[in-house]
Write an enzyme that holds these catalytic residues in place. Structure first.
Site, PDB file in Angstrom:
ATOM      1  N   HIS A 168      36.608 -26.846  23.501  1.00  0.00           N
ATOM      2  CA  HIS A 168      37.573 -26.628  22.434  1.00  0.00           C
ATOM      3  C   HIS A 168      38.978 -26.473  23.008  1.00  0.00           C
ATOM      4  O   HIS A 168      39.184 -25.889  24.077  1.00  0.00           O
ATOM      5  CB  HIS A 168      37.232 -25.362  21.645  1.00  0.00           C
ATOM      6  CG  HIS A 168      36.151 -25.549  20.626  1.00  0.00           C
ATOM      7  ND1 HIS A 168      36.185 -26.556  19.689  1.00  0.00           N
ATOM      8  CD2 HIS A 168      35.005 -24.844  20.386  1.00  0.00           C
ATOM      9  CE1 HIS A 168      35.109 -26.468  18.909  1.00  0.00           C
ATOM     10  NE2 HIS A 168      34.375 -25.445  19.321  1.00  0.00           N
ATOM     11  N   ASP A 184      52.052 -22.667  21.327  1.00  0.00           N
ATOM     12  CA  ASP A 184      51.468 -22.914  22.636  1.00  0.00           C
ATOM     13  C   ASP A 184      50.117 -23.588  22.449  1.00  0.00           C
ATOM     14  O   ASP A 184      49.305 -23.145  21.629  1.00  0.00           O
ATOM     15  CB  ASP A 184      51.261 -21.606  23.408  1.00  0.00           C
ATOM     16  CG  ASP A 184      52.529 -21.083  24.050  1.00  0.00           C
ATOM     17  OD1 ASP A 184      53.395 -21.900  24.384  1.00  0.00           O
ATOM     18  OD2 ASP A 184      52.637 -19.852  24.226  1.00  0.00           O
ATOM     19  N   ASP A 200      49.101 -22.874  27.508  1.00  0.00           N
ATOM     20  CA  ASP A 200      49.605 -23.963  28.334  1.00  0.00           C
ATOM     21  C   ASP A 200      50.588 -23.469  29.394  1.00  0.00           C
ATOM     22  O   ASP A 200      50.674 -24.043  30.483  1.00  0.00           O
ATOM     23  CB  ASP A 200      50.244 -25.058  27.471  1.00  0.00           C
ATOM     24  CG  ASP A 200      51.287 -24.530  26.481  1.00  0.00           C
ATOM     25  OD1 ASP A 200      51.649 -23.342  26.562  1.00  0.00           O
ATOM     26  OD2 ASP A 200      51.716 -25.322  25.619  1.00  0.00           O
ATOM     27  N   ASP A 201      51.321 -22.386  29.107  1.00  0.00           N
ATOM     28  CA  ASP A 201      52.237 -21.827  30.109  1.00  0.00           C
ATOM     29  C   ASP A 201      51.485 -21.364  31.348  1.00  0.00           C
ATOM     30  O   ASP A 201      51.932 -21.551  32.485  1.00  0.00           O
ATOM     31  CB  ASP A 201      53.021 -20.648  29.524  1.00  0.00           C
ATOM     32  CG  ASP A 201      53.974 -21.072  28.411  1.00  0.00           C
ATOM     33  OD1 ASP A 201      54.312 -22.268  28.344  1.00  0.00           O
ATOM     34  OD2 ASP A 201      54.361 -20.210  27.601  1.00  0.00           O
ATOM     35  N   CYS A 224      41.051 -30.719  21.605  1.00  0.00           N
ATOM     36  CA  CYS A 224      42.185 -30.742  20.686  1.00  0.00           C
ATOM     37  C   CYS A 224      43.469 -30.399  21.436  1.00  0.00           C
ATOM     38  O   CYS A 224      43.453 -29.583  22.368  1.00  0.00           O
ATOM     39  CB  CYS A 224      41.990 -29.724  19.568  1.00  0.00           C
ATOM     40  SG  CYS A 224      40.617 -30.091  18.460  1.00  0.00           S
ATOM     41  N   ASP A 231      52.060 -29.625  29.457  1.00  0.00           N
ATOM     42  CA  ASP A 231      53.514 -29.452  29.367  1.00  0.00           C
ATOM     43  C   ASP A 231      54.247 -30.173  30.491  1.00  0.00           C
ATOM     44  O   ASP A 231      54.969 -29.562  31.287  1.00  0.00           O
ATOM     45  CB  ASP A 231      53.868 -27.953  29.399  1.00  0.00           C
ATOM     46  CG  ASP A 231      53.941 -27.359  27.997  1.00  0.00           C
ATOM     47  OD1 ASP A 231      53.886 -28.141  27.030  1.00  0.00           O
ATOM     48  OD2 ASP A 231      54.059 -26.133  27.876  1.00  0.00           O
TER      49      ASP A 231
END
Length: 283
Positions: A168, A184, A200-201, A224, A231
């Protein structure tokens, strides 16, 4: 993309020796079919054939390519470009067994992708597999982060690394103002209900920013929001409108990339490296 949206991957027409069959991810199986048909495509060929396959199978997923630098899209797809040597590969497959939102094909995706990678000069590389199958290391929040650190730890110029994630993906409200859409993107570990999702950071800091110069890392995300989850500053989405307009010869810049974030992460990592016992002190 979503991961377990194919209940029977035999509908893709892959040869029997390409994987375990059964359920699987549309992205992974479209990629495997495209490469089975043409083992040496250009990046453009691969994106376009994946787009066609997904459309033919009536899936809504759209292949997307992102990179930390411009890529010649007319060049041949290659996991070990130039003289780079295959070093390590990380595979993460999460079916969320017994949980709400349980998937069926993520383990199969990992098995199939590992089999493919072994045919791409990675047969002597170090592998780490995280799966909630009771046999491999569990893909918990902690273990996924540690797996990323393992992948880049000790990497040297000339190494080629690989990572595949099937599970997921999600999105959460941006917590530091660096996202143009206010969200994010996330990976969802098996223990997300107690440990949370992986933003994602965090992925950028743990997986991208730590890479030494001269190291190549290829990542396949079958989930997804996967196209934007790393990024990266260059990106192309192979949707119908972009394909009809014609593929660029070079991967275009991602207008939503936050260069200030990259500078902040790089500065923080350098300060931690200088102030403590090197890279081992980071995190």
């Amino acid at each position: 993309q979503t991961s377990a949206d194919v209940h029977d991957v035999s509908s893709f027409g892959l040869p029997p020796d390409c994987g375990p069959g059964g359920a699987g991810g549309a992205c992974t199986n479209a990629m495997m079919l495209a490469l089975n048909e043409n083992p040496n495509p250009t990046w453009t060929d691969l994106l376009e054939r994946m787009r066609q396959i997904l459309k033919e199978k009536r899936f809504t997923q759209v292949p997307q390519l992102s990179s930390s630098k411009p890529i010649d899209l007319t060049a041949t797809f290659d996991l070990t470009p130039g003289s780079n040597r295959a070093s390590k590969a990380l595979f993460i497959g999460i079916n969320y067994v017994g949980q709400q939102g349980e998937l069926n094909g993520c383990h199969n995706d990992v098995i199939q992708m590992k089999q493919f990678i072994e045919s791409q000069q990675f047969e002597n590389a170090e592998f780490k597999i995280l799966m909630d199958d009771g046999e491999n290391e569990d893909p918990t929040h902690k273990n996924v982060i540690n797996g990323m650190r393992w992948l880049v730890d000790g990497a040297q110029a000339g190494d080629a690394l690989f990572m595949h994630y099937s599970g997921h993906g999600g999105s959460m409200p941006d917590d530091n103002g660096d996202e143009a859409d206010g969200k994010d993107e996330t990976l969802v570990p098996v223990d997300y209900q107690s440990a949370g999702q992986i933003r994602d950071d965090v992925i950028f800091e743990e997986l991208v920013a730590r890479l030494p110069a001269g190291v190549t890392l290829k990542v396949v995300m079958d989930c997804c929001h996967s196209g934007s989850i790393l990024d990266l500053p260059f990106s192309f989405q192979a949707n119908d409108s972009n394909a009809d307009a014609g593929y660029p010869t070079e991967l275009p810049a991602n207008g939503n990339f936050d260069w200030n974030k990259a500078m902040r992460v790089g500065t923080r990592l350098m300060e931690m490296y200088k102030g403590n016992a090197g890279m081992a002190a980071m995190g």
